[in-house]
Design an enzyme around this catalytic site. Structure first.
Site, PDB file in Angstrom:
ATOM      1  CB  CYS A 190      -5.741   0.365   3.099  1.00 57.93           C
ATOM      2  SG  CYS A 190      -6.055   1.141   1.513  1.00 57.93           S
ATOM      3  CG  HIS A 191      -3.508  -1.774   5.940  1.00 58.69           C
ATOM      4  ND1 HIS A 191      -3.091  -0.967   4.914  1.00 58.69           N
ATOM      5  CD2 HIS A 191      -3.240  -3.030   5.540  1.00 58.69           C
ATOM      6  CE1 HIS A 191      -2.575  -1.697   3.945  1.00 58.69           C
ATOM      7  NE2 HIS A 191      -2.659  -2.950   4.297  1.00 58.69           N
TER       8      HIS A 191
END
Lengths: 190, 439
Positions: free
Chosen positions: A154-155
């Protein structure tokens, strides 16, 4: 007249006592309506699980479910354990062990995140501490990030082989759930 | 409400009989037929009627969808597909309901901005305004729970992220946040138990909403409607009866709005949604970007603007708590607008400085919406932090200060004067259109 108004009489007492009883009764009736929303008996009954580790060979990993959350269990290789143990805790973004079985103030050494005598096993709640995504790294072909542990797509949070945050936006290490070895090849989580 | 000056005259014996027992026809007449309406209302004032239509449409489609929907983790996702494919007209009802939520928020945002521009929150409409903020909060809660029901990936992870916000309370008192979250979930993670209770509340809240809307309309009819000049109705020629003047104008607005509504519902039903929500909820796999529905994006941007540091201020472990407080404050602060704005002039038409700040505020909200849809990294975070500050500055600095330093333009003497001073009516004697109800 004046004394009548100022001095509480028997009727005042009855009014206050009656209203107080009614208020307490109404308030206590609220409790079942609030409490019914808490985890029920069948949910609580599933609050601990036993997992057989015998089929997990060195270098392999399995994902179990505990309280609806994914649990990462990895049988680490010797080099992975050494990599996890040789880290300088002072340089970690989060120096807390994050082990629910401990009191909460221990340093994030690998020893504080594993069980003595079973150092090859790492057991983690597989939820990224940033925004709750499930990191990659459990399957053989997965991207594991530069520290060989887990990598959140995701990040970009990167965890090492002890599940500690090393790079990226996540604030904390992956949590270690409370668990114990029942036999050498069986653990009980919760 | 003109109770003492009611113009209602029962026309039948049955009407007279009922009027003496339950004067409901009189109430309707005095509230929606012979109610004095400012004669200068523009199309922005049709959004109250449009929102009423939205609420009725959501309840009507929602009740019939509930006849086919199954609120359990095993069956929910498939029952939505069952509605779309098998149920007679289910595809249409489902699209109207899903698109209807977006339309409802689209209309309510315009309605709120209208209130800001024309100062509709100022005395004596404070209670009316606060009821509106309560309605907005109820709408947000209802929409959030409704979005859970299809039990797709975005439903599941949206609920996980948003309910997890309450775990920020752990930084105030250790264990409190976890207890609240587990109470909301009814378990140790989002599960079918959570879905079931969200369905029950999603069915309940629209009726609570209807009740508050009733109070909102009641308060509106006590204070009377605001209008583009912001002036009160001072003389009979300032107003026209609600029916047929305002109702006809409302009807035009409603039909124009329904064209937009139908265009989305029939041609772009999934345009405002997320493809990820057509994948069934899976607690082991997260979608790469968890994004709420578009109408929550500005608030989501404010939430995520609070990372480990906020414009250079280190927040550490309080980042999440600050984000949660800021997000809820962003809505709550709207309720304080009547007391934050120090200007006595209502309409921004006569407020040369405030007008510019108003449009910058609109830009701020749109910018936050855009940033909420972007990943929370790099320049997007900094921009979201700057606009979050702008958002709150509008309320806490612009509203009180501009009211004190600004010199408003000269106000017209009355609504009638304002209307007659404009082009078309210039050559007519002032009595000619001043009292259209007398013609």
């Amino acid at each position: 007249m004046t004394t009548d108004a100022l001095e509480p009489n028997r009727r005042d007492f009855l009014v206050v006592a009656g209203n107080a009883f009614a208020a307490v009764g109404a308030a206590s009736l609220l409790w079942p309506f609030i409490q019914q929303m808490n985890p029920d008996a069948s949910t609580k009954a599933l609050s601990s699980v036993e997992i057989d580790l015998s089929p997990v060979k060195e270098g392999q990993a399995i994902t179990a479910m505990w309280r609806g959350k994914p649990i990462f269990i990895r049988n680490r290789t010797k080099s992975e354990v050494e990599a996890a143990e040789s880290v300088d805790v002072a340089k970690l973004p989060d120096d807390n062990a994050r082990n629910e079985a401990l009191t909460g103030n221990e340093p994030a050494t690998d020893a504080n995140r594993t069980v003595k005598g079973h150092e090859n096993w790492i057991v983690l709640i597989g939820i990224c501490t940033h925004l709750g995504c499930i990191p990659k790294g459990q399957s053989m072909g997965d991207e594991r990030g530069e520290y060989g542990g887990w990598f959140c797509p995701c990040h970009g949070s990167t965890y090492d082989t002890s599940g500690r945050i090393r790079k990226g936006p996540a604030p904390r290490n992956l949590e270690v759930p409370p668990y114990a070895f029942e036999t050498d090849t069986k653990i009980k989580i919760g | 409400m003109g109770g003492s000056t009611s113009s209602y005259v029962p026309t039948s014996r049955w009407g007279k009989w009922l009027d003496e027992r339950l004067p409901i026809a009189r109430l309707m007449n005095d509230s929606f037929v012979d109610f004095p309406t400012p004669r200068n209302l523009n199309y922005l004032w049709t959004f109250g009627g449009i929102l009423t239509v939205c609420l009725i449409a959501q309840i009507a489609t929602g009740v019939v969808l509930a006849m086919h929907y199954q609120p359990s983790d095993a069956a929910a996702f498939n029952s939505i597909e069952h509605i779309r494919r098998d149920v007679n007209y289910g595809w249409m009802l489902r699209n109207l309901h899903a698109v209807g939520a977006s339309m409802f928020f689209f209309a309510v945002f315009i309605h709120i901005f209208r209130g800001f521009y024309y100062g509709s929150y100022k005395a004596p409409r404070e209670v009316l305004w606060i009821l509106g903020v309560i309605i907005l909060l109820l709408m947000m809660a209802t929409a959030f729970m409704g979005y859970t029901l299809p039990w797709g990936q975005m439903s599941f992870w949206g609920v996980t992220v948003i309910t997890n916000l309450f775990s920020a309370l752990d930084t105030i008192y250790n264990g409190l946040g976890t207890a609240v979250v587990e109470w909301l979930w009814g378990g140790y993670s989002v599960s079918g138990v959570t879905l079931n209770r969200f369905f029950a509340l999603h069915y309940l809240l629209p009726f609570v909403l209807t009740g508050v809307v009733g109070l909102h309309i009641w308060a509106l009819h006590v204070a009377g409607q605001n209008n583009p000049t912001g002036l009160d109705i001072k003389q009979p020629s300032d107003s026209v009866p609600m029916h047929p003047y305002a109702t006809a104008k409302d009807a035009v607005g409603i039909f124009a709005f329904l064209i937009l509504f139908a265009w989305f519902a029939f041609f772009l039903p999934d345009y405002l949604g997320h493809a990820d929500n057509y994948v069934e909820a899976n607690p082991l796999v997260t979608p790469p970007h968890i994004v709420p529905e578009w109408y929550f994006l500005p608030f989501y941007a404010i939430l995520r603007a609070f990372t480990s540091s906020f414009l250079g201020i280190p927040l550490g472990q309080y980042a999440k708590l600050c984000g949660v407080i800021a997000m809820f404050s962003a809505v709550i602060i709207i309720a304080f607008a009547p007391w934050l704005d120090t200007s006595r002039v209502r309409s921004a038409k006569y407020r040369p400085i405030f007008k510019w700040f108003f449009w910058f505020f609109v830009f701020t909200c749109v910018a936050l919406g855009y940033l909420g849809s972007k990943p929370a990294e790099g320049v997007y975070v900094t921009a979201a932090q700057i606009f979050t500050v702008c958002y709150f500055l509008f309320f806490l600095v612009v509203m009180p200060v501009v009211g004190l330093i600004e010199t408003p333009k000269l106000l017209p003497r009355s609504i009638t004067d304002d209307v007659l001073s404009k082009g078309g009516a210039a050559g007519l004697p002032s009595g000619a259109t001043a009292a259209p109800e007398a013609r």
